[in-house]
Scaffold this motif. Structure first.
Motif, PDB file in Angstrom:
ATOM      1  N   VAL A  39       0.986  -1.151  -0.102  1.00 49.95           N
ATOM      2  CA  VAL A  39       0.084   0.052  -0.143  1.00 49.95           C
ATOM      3  C   VAL A  39       0.787   1.289   0.136  1.00 49.95           C
ATOM      4  CG1 VAL A  39      -1.517   1.380   1.242  1.00 49.95           C
ATOM      5  CG2 VAL A  39      -1.927  -1.010   1.198  1.00 49.95           C
ATOM      6  N   ILE A  40       1.830   1.280   0.856  1.00 52.10           N
ATOM      7  CA  ILE A  40       2.698   2.429   0.833  1.00 52.10           C
ATOM      8  C   ILE A  40       3.537   2.669  -0.388  1.00 52.10           C
ATOM      9  CG2 ILE A  40       4.820   3.630   2.460  1.00 52.10           C
ATOM     10  CD1 ILE A  40       3.818   2.175   4.578  1.00 52.10           C
ATOM     11  N   ILE A  41       3.956   1.714  -0.852  1.00 52.20           N
ATOM     12  CA  ILE A  41       4.704   1.581  -2.176  1.00 52.20           C
ATOM     13  C   ILE A  41       3.730   2.293  -3.395  1.00 52.20           C
ATOM     14  CG2 ILE A  41       5.758   0.260  -4.129  1.00 52.20           C
ATOM     15  CD1 ILE A  41       6.948  -1.588  -1.982  1.00 52.20           C
ATOM     16  N   GLY A  42       2.558   1.722  -3.447  1.00 54.53           N
ATOM     17  CA  GLY A  42       1.731   2.257  -4.531  1.00 54.53           C
ATOM     18  C   GLY A  42       1.253   3.604  -4.085  1.00 54.53           C
ATOM     19  N   ARG A  43       0.922   4.163  -2.937  1.00 55.45           N
ATOM     20  CA  ARG A  43       0.515   5.480  -2.860  1.00 55.45           C
ATOM     21  C   ARG A  43       1.488   6.442  -3.021  1.00 55.45           C
ATOM     22  NH1 ARG A  43      -3.470   2.349  -2.515  1.00 55.45           N
ATOM     23  NH2 ARG A  43      -3.048   2.389  -4.550  1.00 55.45           N
ATOM     24  N   SER A  44       2.698   6.254  -2.444  1.00 50.67           N
ATOM     25  CA  SER A  44       3.863   7.211  -2.479  1.00 50.67           C
ATOM     26  C   SER A  44       4.305   7.464  -4.048  1.00 50.67           C
ATOM     27  CB  SER A  44       4.889   6.577  -1.638  1.00 50.67           C
ATOM     28  OG  SER A  44       4.757   6.389  -0.329  1.00 50.67           O
ATOM     29  N   SER A  45       4.317   6.406  -4.675  1.00 48.97           N
ATOM     30  CA  SER A  45       4.713   6.531  -6.070  1.00 48.97           C
ATOM     31  C   SER A  45       3.607   7.403  -6.895  1.00 48.97           C
ATOM     32  CB  SER A  45       4.942   5.335  -6.942  1.00 48.97           C
ATOM     33  OG  SER A  45       3.731   4.656  -7.075  1.00 48.97           O
ATOM     34  N   GLU A  46       2.202   7.164  -6.497  1.00 47.42           N
ATOM     35  CA  GLU A  46       1.032   7.822  -7.195  1.00 47.42           C
ATOM     36  C   GLU A  46       1.446   9.563  -6.875  1.00 47.42           C
ATOM     37  OE1 GLU A  46      -2.439   5.969  -6.403  1.00 47.42           O
ATOM     38  OE2 GLU A  46      -1.789   4.113  -7.370  1.00 47.42           O
ATOM     39  N   PHE A  51       2.206  15.388  -7.629  1.00 47.21           N
ATOM     40  CA  PHE A  51       2.721  16.571  -7.090  1.00 47.21           C
ATOM     41  C   PHE A  51       3.673  17.151  -8.172  1.00 47.21           C
ATOM     42  CE2 PHE A  51       1.541  15.042  -2.860  1.00 47.21           C
ATOM     43  CZ  PHE A  51       0.572  16.207  -2.476  1.00 47.21           C
ATOM     44  N   VAL A  52       4.572  16.155  -8.875  1.00 45.91           N
ATOM     45  CA  VAL A  52       5.369  16.854  -9.963  1.00 45.91           C
ATOM     46  C   VAL A  52       4.627  17.530 -10.871  1.00 45.91           C
ATOM     47  CG1 VAL A  52       6.799  15.936 -11.698  1.00 45.91           C
ATOM     48  CG2 VAL A  52       7.288  15.091  -9.480  1.00 45.91           C
ATOM     49  N   PHE A  53       3.591  16.890 -11.261  1.00 43.89           N
ATOM     50  CA  PHE A  53       2.572  17.621 -12.169  1.00 43.89           C
ATOM     51  C   PHE A  53       2.122  19.074 -11.562  1.00 43.89           C
ATOM     52  CE2 PHE A  53      -0.971  18.792 -14.945  1.00 43.89           C
ATOM     53  CZ  PHE A  53      -0.468  18.382 -16.321  1.00 43.89           C
ATOM     54  N   PHE A 186       4.925  14.353  -1.704  1.00 47.12           N
ATOM     55  CA  PHE A 186       5.145  15.550  -1.559  1.00 47.12           C
ATOM     56  C   PHE A 186       6.557  16.085  -1.236  1.00 47.12           C
ATOM     57  CE2 PHE A 186       5.044  20.196  -0.236  1.00 47.12           C
ATOM     58  CZ  PHE A 186       4.480  20.639  -1.262  1.00 47.12           C
ATOM     59  N   VAL A 187       7.168  15.568  -0.325  1.00 50.61           N
ATOM     60  CA  VAL A 187       8.651  16.085   0.130  1.00 50.61           C
ATOM     61  C   VAL A 187       9.335  15.817  -0.908  1.00 50.61           C
ATOM     62  CG1 VAL A 187      10.235  15.367   1.503  1.00 50.61           C
ATOM     63  CG2 VAL A 187       8.217  15.699   2.641  1.00 50.61           C
ATOM     64  N   LEU A 188       9.272  14.411  -1.363  1.00 51.76           N
ATOM     65  CA  LEU A 188      10.224  14.241  -2.763  1.00 51.76           C
ATOM     66  C   LEU A 188      10.198  15.206  -3.919  1.00 51.76           C
ATOM     67  CD1 LEU A 188      10.255  10.327  -2.910  1.00 51.76           C
ATOM     68  CD2 LEU A 188      12.053  11.593  -1.930  1.00 51.76           C
ATOM     69  N   ALA A 189       8.733  15.582  -3.966  1.00 50.56           N
ATOM     70  CA  ALA A 189       8.525  16.404  -5.428  1.00 50.56           C
ATOM     71  C   ALA A 189       8.803  17.653  -5.074  1.00 50.56           C
ATOM     72  CB  ALA A 189       7.043  16.245  -5.815  1.00 50.56           C
ATOM     73  N   ALA A 190       8.682  18.326  -3.988  1.00 51.07           N
ATOM     74  CA  ALA A 190       8.914  19.661  -3.669  1.00 51.07           C
ATOM     75  C   ALA A 190      10.562  19.980  -3.747  1.00 51.07           C
ATOM     76  CB  ALA A 190       8.293  20.171  -2.271  1.00 51.07           C
ATOM     77  N   SER A 191      11.237  18.728  -2.987  1.00 51.84           N
ATOM     78  CA  SER A 191      12.525  18.907  -2.736  1.00 51.84           C
ATOM     79  C   SER A 191      13.213  19.051  -4.150  1.00 51.84           C
ATOM     80  CB  SER A 191      13.228  17.499  -1.854  1.00 51.84           C
ATOM     81  OG  SER A 191      12.594  17.729  -0.558  1.00 51.84           O
ATOM     82  N   THR A 280      -1.102  22.461  -0.671  1.00 49.44           N
ATOM     83  CA  THR A 280       0.190  22.557  -1.678  1.00 49.44           C
ATOM     84  C   THR A 280       0.156  23.144  -2.943  1.00 49.44           C
ATOM     85  OG1 THR A 280      -1.544  20.487  -2.507  1.00 49.44           O
ATOM     86  CG2 THR A 280      -0.078  19.932  -0.684  1.00 49.44           C
ATOM     87  N   VAL A 281      -0.763  22.920  -3.665  1.00 51.26           N
ATOM     88  CA  VAL A 281      -0.643  23.629  -5.007  1.00 51.26           C
ATOM     89  C   VAL A 281      -0.968  24.923  -4.943  1.00 51.26           C
ATOM     90  CG1 VAL A 281      -1.177  23.628  -7.423  1.00 51.26           C
ATOM     91  CG2 VAL A 281      -0.764  21.549  -6.141  1.00 51.26           C
ATOM     92  N   PHE A 282      -2.421  25.247  -4.349  1.00 54.59           N
ATOM     93  CA  PHE A 282      -3.073  26.392  -4.367  1.00 54.59           C
ATOM     94  C   PHE A 282      -1.897  27.622  -3.729  1.00 54.59           C
ATOM     95  CE2 PHE A 282      -5.228  29.711  -1.761  1.00 54.59           C
ATOM     96  CZ  PHE A 282      -5.816  30.888  -2.881  1.00 54.59           C
ATOM     97  N   PRO A 283      -1.338  27.369  -2.516  1.00 59.34           N
ATOM     98  CA  PRO A 283      -0.711  28.415  -1.813  1.00 59.34           C
ATOM     99  C   PRO A 283       0.435  28.733  -2.719  1.00 59.34           C
ATOM    100  CG  PRO A 283      -0.696  26.502  -0.612  1.00 59.34           C
ATOM    101  CD  PRO A 283      -1.857  26.262  -1.453  1.00 59.34           C
ATOM    102  N   LEU A 284       1.132  27.679  -3.360  1.00 57.54           N
ATOM    103  CA  LEU A 284       2.370  27.913  -4.126  1.00 57.54           C
ATOM    104  C   LEU A 284       2.029  29.113  -5.435  1.00 57.54           C
ATOM    105  CD1 LEU A 284       5.269  27.442  -4.675  1.00 57.54           C
ATOM    106  CD2 LEU A 284       4.559  25.641  -6.023  1.00 57.54           C
ATOM    107  N   SER A 285       0.811  28.725  -5.960  1.00 54.24           N
ATOM    108  CA  SER A 285       0.554  29.692  -6.942  1.00 54.24           C
ATOM    109  C   SER A 285       0.034  31.211  -6.672  1.00 54.24           C
ATOM    110  CB  SER A 285      -0.689  29.271  -7.689  1.00 54.24           C
ATOM    111  OG  SER A 285      -1.886  28.852  -6.846  1.00 54.24           O
ATOM    112  N   TRP A 286      -0.612  31.259  -5.344  1.00 56.03           N
ATOM    113  CA  TRP A 286      -1.069  32.423  -4.939  1.00 56.03           C
ATOM    114  C   TRP A 286       0.188  33.523  -4.203  1.00 56.03           C
ATOM    115  CZ3 TRP A 286      -5.343  35.381  -4.819  1.00 56.03           C
ATOM    116  CH2 TRP A 286      -5.575  36.332  -3.777  1.00 56.03           C
TER     117      TRP A 286
END
Length: 446
Positions: A39-46, A51-53, A186-191, A280-286
């Protein structure tokens, strides 16, 4: 940093997989801990891919694909593309269930791997609007549709299997494990984006730097999906899924027989899913559009917030087993409602207010999202749970999160940040209403 993290992540996955395989070969029972690995493997990759997108919709696509629009309009157009995957995801689920019924779970996941890999790596080779014109936008739209269909096909039933296999007194604890994928991803993508954006000039980043994030996403998806395949095709997992009657059923049949539970399951998690994009995404844009803080500084605060969210997810498991998962979800919805009242003041309060909004928001997200999966879908009859849980998740993403950045940014620009409060409050009302209806249904059935 990201490469090392992804290597560690992949290594951990394969260190656990042989244990599961050996149990499959010897017909020993599969433990909830081993199911949690999948479960953790699948969800983390998704979530990493997601978050990259999402981050690229703020930092890359407005200038890369929509240079003929203002920064605000370009960001809104990118957010519309973000939503597309969630719109088509239920169709991907329906299609994949048909594939699994005819050719098996392994074939379904392999096809999902193939499609997701092609679409993700295809984005890394995307031409700019200056080079290809409207064709570049259409290409990204097609690839995004492919990602949505593939994500619908990636449902493996392991979250439902984990819920049904966990000890009754520890279901909250095991339920939170799959939700850890969100803050980890998110940590991986944002980093990765913080490193690329901070290390390169703006022309270099827009020309080629951002593409590395999609190459890493492709690599992580390949490793994670193969690791999941190694887990679920073992004989012990197959037998356990069959014993629990976790088999695909036609979507039309599920909606006809238990459509009410599908809808309740989606709305019960709506407050969490609405908050998901709004911290996550909205405040970065604002913040980026209003030049309140440097982008790398915002990403750094969000990374810290995601780490706090991971701790909050773990805490949610401990709390849920003591006060009840639904009680915790309802209480967190109320706290999200209170938080929404302060959101406009915080986001208008400069760097200090922005940082406080992000950190508090991430903690609330961890506590609520940690138990948002399957709290109400336990109502499904056993034979419908496999497909019903997938559809509830798809619907929650579609209603609660798909259009959240687009709607929140557009309305906030037009009417002020009070629109953000109203958006979050609508999710809170839906969650509390669904939980109340579910409780009444339980009383009527007893």
């Amino acid at each position: 940093m990201s490469s090392a993290a992804s290597a560690t992540f992949a290594s951990a996955a394969f260190e656990e997989s042989p244990a599961a395989l050996s149990r499959a070969d010897t017909h020993e029972d599969v433990t909830p801990g081993e199911i949690a690995v999948g479960v953790i493997i699948g969800r983390s990759s998704e979530y990493f891919d997601f978050f990259v997108f999402g981050i690229a919709c703020v930092l890359v696509f407005p200038a890369f694909l929509f240079p003929f629009l203002s920064p605000l309009e370009g960001t809104l157009a990118a957010f519309a593309l973000l939503a597309v995957a969630f719109v088509v995801r239920p169709f991907g689920t329906a299609l994949s269930m048909a594939v699994q019924r005819h050719w098996g779970r392994g074939t379904k996941l392999t096809l999902a791997l193939f499609l997701l890999g092609i679409c993700t790596v295809g984005m890394a080779f995307l031409p700019s609007h200056d080079t290809a014109g409207t064709t570049a936008i259409v290409a990204l739209l097609v690839l995004r549709i492919g990602q949505g269909i593939a994500l619908g096909g990636s449902w493996d039933g392991l979250p439902s299997l984990l819920s049904m296999s966990a000890p009754p007194e520890r279901r909250g604890w095991y339920a939170m494990m799959g939700q850890l994928g969100a803050p980890l991803g998110f940590v991986l993508a944002a980093s990765l984006f913080a490193y690329l954006y901070g290390s390169l000039s703006t022309p270099e980043f827009l020309a080629w730097g951002w593409r590395y994030a999609f190459f890493v996403a492709f690599a992580i998806n390949v490793v994670a999906l193969f690791a999941r395949l190694r887990l679920i095709v073992g004989q012990s997992y197959t037998q356990l899924l069959q014993e629990r009657e976790l088999q695909p059923v036609a979507v039309s049949r599920v909606m006809g027989e238990e459509g009410r539970n599908v809808v309740l399951g989606a709305f019960a998690a709506l407050a969490s899913f609405a908050l998901f994009h709004l911290v996550t995404v909205f405040p970065l844009s604002w913040i980026a559009l209003h030049d309140h803080q440097p982008v790398t500084e915002v990403l750094g605060v969000q990374i810290l917030g995601a780490l706090l969210a991971a701790g909050a997810v773990v805490l949610s498991g401990w709390l849920a087993d003591r006060v009840g998962r639904r009680n915790l979800l309802g209480a967190m919805a109320v706290l999200i409602g209170v938080f929404s009242l302060f959101a406009p003041w915080l986001l208008a309060g400069g760097a200090t207010g922005n940082n406080l909004f992000l950190l508090v928001g991430f903690v609330l997200l961890g506590l609520s999202y940690g138990q948002a999966s399957g709290t109400v879908t336990a109502n499904f009859s056993t034979q419908y749970r496999y497909t019903g849980a997938a559809l509830s998740t798809d619907l929650a993403w579609l209603i609660g999160a798909a259009f959240a950045p687009l709607v929140a940014l557009g309305l906030s620009v037009q009417f002020g940040l009070v629109a953000l409060s109203l958006y979050l409050l609508s999710g809170v009302v839906c969650t509390l209403g669904a939980l109340r209806i579910n409780r009444l249904m339980e009383r009527q059935s007893t």
